[in-house]
Design a protein around this motif. Structure first.
Motif, mmCIF file in Angstrom:
data_model
loop_
_atom_site.group_PDB
_atom_site.id
_atom_site.type_symbol
_atom_site.label_atom_id
_atom_site.label_comp_id
_atom_site.label_asym_id
_atom_site.label_seq_id
_atom_site.Cartn_x
_atom_site.Cartn_y
_atom_site.Cartn_z
ATOM 1 N N ALA A 1 0.818 -1.219 0.000
ATOM 2 C CA ALA A 1 0.000 0.000 0.000
ATOM 3 C C ALA A 1 0.848 1.264 0.000
ATOM 4 O O ALA A 1 0.533 2.233 -0.698
ATOM 5 N N VAL A 2 1.930 1.251 0.762
ATOM 6 C CA VAL A 2 2.743 2.460 0.931
ATOM 7 C C VAL A 2 3.820 2.580 -0.134
ATOM 8 O O VAL A 2 4.138 3.671 -0.592
ATOM 9 N N ARG A 3 4.420 1.457 -0.509
ATOM 10 C CA ARG A 3 5.518 1.420 -1.477
ATOM 11 C C ARG A 3 6.624 2.413 -1.102
ATOM 12 O O ARG A 3 6.913 3.356 -1.849
ATOM 13 N N PRO A 4 7.259 2.231 0.041
ATOM 14 C CA PRO A 4 8.293 3.173 0.471
ATOM 15 C C PRO A 4 9.521 3.125 -0.429
ATOM 16 O O PRO A 4 9.872 2.064 -0.972
ATOM 17 N N ALA A 5 10.181 4.253 -0.584
ATOM 18 C CA ALA A 5 11.394 4.341 -1.400
ATOM 19 C C ALA A 5 12.586 3.900 -0.555
ATOM 20 O O ALA A 5 13.419 4.713 -0.131
ATOM 21 N N LEU A 6 12.684 2.598 -0.298
ATOM 22 C CA LEU A 6 13.708 2.075 0.594
ATOM 23 C C LEU A 6 15.118 2.407 0.113
ATOM 24 O O LEU A 6 16.023 2.635 0.929
ATOM 25 N N HIS A 7 15.317 2.436 -1.200
ATOM 26 C CA HIS A 7 16.654 2.666 -1.742
ATOM 27 C C HIS A 7 17.141 4.092 -1.528
ATOM 28 O O HIS A 7 18.331 4.371 -1.684
ATOM 29 N N ARG A 8 16.237 4.983 -1.147
ATOM 30 C CA ARG A 8 16.626 6.376 -0.928
ATOM 31 C C ARG A 8 16.946 6.684 0.528
ATOM 32 O O ARG A 8 17.382 7.780 0.843
ATOM 33 N N TRP A 9 16.722 5.748 1.409
ATOM 34 C CA TRP A 9 16.965 6.005 2.829
ATOM 35 C C TRP A 9 18.461 6.028 3.114
ATOM 36 O O TRP A 9 19.233 5.220 2.577
ATOM 37 N N ASP A 10 18.867 6.932 3.992
ATOM 38 C CA ASP A 10 20.264 6.989 4.394
ATOM 39 C C ASP A 10 20.491 6.113 5.627
ATOM 40 O O ASP A 10 19.582 5.468 6.140
ATOM 41 N N ARG A 11 21.734 6.106 6.104
ATOM 42 C CA ARG A 11 22.085 5.227 7.218
ATOM 43 C C ARG A 11 21.301 5.556 8.482
ATOM 44 O O ARG A 11 20.848 4.660 9.202
ATOM 45 N N ALA A 12 21.118 6.839 8.759
ATOM 46 C CA ALA A 12 20.381 7.240 9.966
ATOM 47 C C ALA A 12 18.935 6.772 9.902
ATOM 48 O O ALA A 12 18.366 6.324 10.910
ATOM 49 N N GLN A 13 18.307 6.879 8.729
ATOM 50 C CA GLN A 13 16.923 6.433 8.576
ATOM 51 C C GLN A 13 16.809 4.925 8.771
ATOM 52 O O GLN A 13 15.919 4.445 9.476
ATOM 53 N N TRP A 14 17.719 4.170 8.176
ATOM 54 C CA TRP A 14 17.678 2.717 8.319
ATOM 55 C C TRP A 14 17.936 2.292 9.770
ATOM 56 O O TRP A 14 17.307 1.350 10.270
ATOM 57 N N ARG A 15 18.849 2.988 10.441
ATOM 58 C CA ARG A 15 19.125 2.656 11.833
ATOM 59 C C ARG A 15 17.888 2.897 12.693
ATOM 60 O O ARG A 15 17.537 2.081 13.555
ATOM 61 N N GLY A 16 17.215 4.026 12.462
ATOM 62 C CA GLY A 16 16.002 4.323 13.214
ATOM 63 C C GLY A 16 14.902 3.300 12.962
ATOM 64 O O GLY A 16 14.243 2.835 13.900
ATOM 65 N N VAL A 17 14.711 2.918 11.698
ATOM 66 C CA VAL A 17 13.682 1.944 11.350
ATOM 67 C C VAL A 17 14.024 0.573 11.915
ATOM 68 O O VAL A 17 13.135 -0.174 12.364
ATOM 69 N N LEU A 18 15.303 0.219 11.917
ATOM 70 C CA LEU A 18 15.720 -1.076 12.467
ATOM 71 C C LEU A 18 15.399 -1.162 13.956
ATOM 72 O O LEU A 18 14.828 -2.164 14.426
ATOM 73 N N LEU A 19 15.723 -0.121 14.711
ATOM 74 C CA LEU A 19 15.416 -0.109 16.143
ATOM 75 C C LEU A 19 13.909 -0.130 16.372
ATOM 76 O O LEU A 19 13.414 -0.798 17.290
ATOM 77 N N PHE A 20 13.178 0.607 15.544
ATOM 78 C CA PHE A 20 11.725 0.632 15.610
ATOM 79 C C PHE A 20 11.172 -0.776 15.415
ATOM 80 O O PHE A 20 10.324 -1.266 16.175
ATOM 81 N N GLY A 21 11.662 -1.479 14.401
ATOM 82 C CA GLY A 21 11.173 -2.816 14.107
ATOM 83 C C GLY A 21 11.519 -3.823 15.186
ATOM 84 O O GLY A 21 10.694 -4.679 15.536
ATOM 85 N N LEU A 22 12.726 -3.738 15.733
ATOM 86 C CA LEU A 22 13.115 -4.672 16.794
ATOM 87 C C LEU A 22 12.251 -4.472 18.033
ATOM 88 O O LEU A 22 11.818 -5.444 18.669
ATOM 89 N N ALA A 23 12.008 -3.207 18.396
ATOM 90 C CA ALA A 23 11.151 -2.931 19.552
ATOM 91 C C ALA A 23 9.733 -3.416 19.297
ATOM 92 O O ALA A 23 9.090 -4.009 20.177
#
Length: 336
Positions: free
Chosen positions: A67-89
């Motif tokens: 539904a969202v189709r996020p532009a994953l390839h455009r995320w920088d390291r800080a964005q991926w780190r934040g999303v990773l912590l979000f997902g683990l929690a």
């Protein structure tokens, strides 16, 4: 949640008129989430609690990513780190909560888990009225635990431990979701985090996932749980977080144990006693009290032309530039 490129929006323009919609989103999230939890409990037998959690999050991630189709390839390291912590929690919180309600009643599990966000709300609150409302909500939440302890069945100690663990990760989820809301536009961060959460707990739920996918009936029930307990509440909460003051969101979610008690009564046949009713009254009173306090603060700011010091809408919800340490959204409630 989006980061606006426009100039900061004063809290005085958002505190009053936009309150009703976000409040309705939070309440809708609570109802959807607890119905999903009650349905999920019926799948624990064939799939196990971790299998149900993993399958539910995996299906929810699939729906959200399509539904969202996020532009994953455009995320920088800080964005991926934040999303990773979000997902683990998110994954650890949901898995621990389901492991808890597989062993103890739904209302008791939610009450114990809720200590996590309540403690966080108390730490972040700066006004006496807010702290008083949090204490009232805590008193109300504790009634569910008292009811369970004085009932016919004792609480399984392991179930209590899992509920406490879920509460810790719920507090972590609150902070991580606010951080991702500031970093990642739209719901892309949420969609990716749900997928990460599913992958994180896959080693514990792989057998249940395989069983569920092999049975069309179980897979359909799991999909319903994914929509009710993940897609709908998470999306509603992230939308509400754009405009609700932090402490308003936090104490509104004190309604969660009350909704869990009602879901237990209607869907699982758990009794609603006088003590449970008293708990509902207390948490509702706390929610109304803090909402009225926020509304009065917004009205005063509008009349004087100044924004309140501690209820400004943080960056990540309206494009404001507030970067105060430790103050993001105080709440998002993905249990279920």
């Amino acid at each position: 949640m989006t980061r606006s490129s426009t100039s900061p929006v004063p809290a005085s323009t958002t505190a009053g008129p936009t309150m009703a919609g976000p409040v309705a989103m939070v309440l809708g999230s609570c109802v959807s989430l607890q119905i999903g939890a009650a349905f999920a409990a019926q799948l624990f037998g064939p799939l196990g609690s971790w299998g149900v959690t993993c399958l539910r999050l995996g299906m929810a991630a699939t729906v959200l990513l399509l539904a969202v189709r996020p532009a994953l390839h455009r995320w920088d390291r800080a964005q991926w780190r934040g999303v990773l912590l979000f997902g683990l929690a998110l994954g650890a919180m949901n898995g621990s909560f389901y492991a808890s309600i597989a062993r103890i009643p739904l209302g008791a599990a939610v009450a114990i888990e809720f200590l996590g966000p309540l403690v966080l709300s108390a730490i972040l609150s700066r006004r006496g009225a807010d702290l008083l409302c949090v204490l009232v909500a805590l008193l109300g939440v504790s009634m569910f635990g008292v009811e369970s302890l004085t009932g016919g069945a004792a609480l399984d100690p392991l179930g209590v431990v899992f509920a406490l663990i879920a509460g810790v990760f719920w507090a972590g989820y609150i902070l991580a979701s606010a951080h991702v809301g500031r970093l990642v536009p739209g719901h892309g961060g949420l969609a990716a985090a749900v997928g990460i959460g599913a992958l994180a707990i896959l080693p514990l739920g792989a057998d249940g996932v395989a069983t569920g996918l092999a049975d069309p009936h179980l897979a359909l029930l799991a999909l319903g749980c994914a929509l009710l307990a993940s897609v709908i509440p998470y999306s509603l909460e992230l939308s509400a977080l754009r405009s609700l003051p932090s402490r308003v969101f936090g104490v509104l979610l004190s309604l969660e144990p009350a909704v869990a008690g009602l879901a237990g009564l209607i869907l699982l046949g758990q009794p609603l006693t006088a003590l449970t009713a008293l708990a509902i009254v207390l948490v509702v009173a706390a929610s109304i009290g803090i909402t009225l306090t926020a509304r009065r603060t917004g009205t005063t700011a509008k009349e004087t032309g100044t924004a309140p010091d501690d209820d400004s809408v943080p960056d990540g919800r309206t494009g404001g530039e507030s970067e105060r340490s430790g103050e993001g959204s105080v709440l998002a409630t993905p249990i279920g």
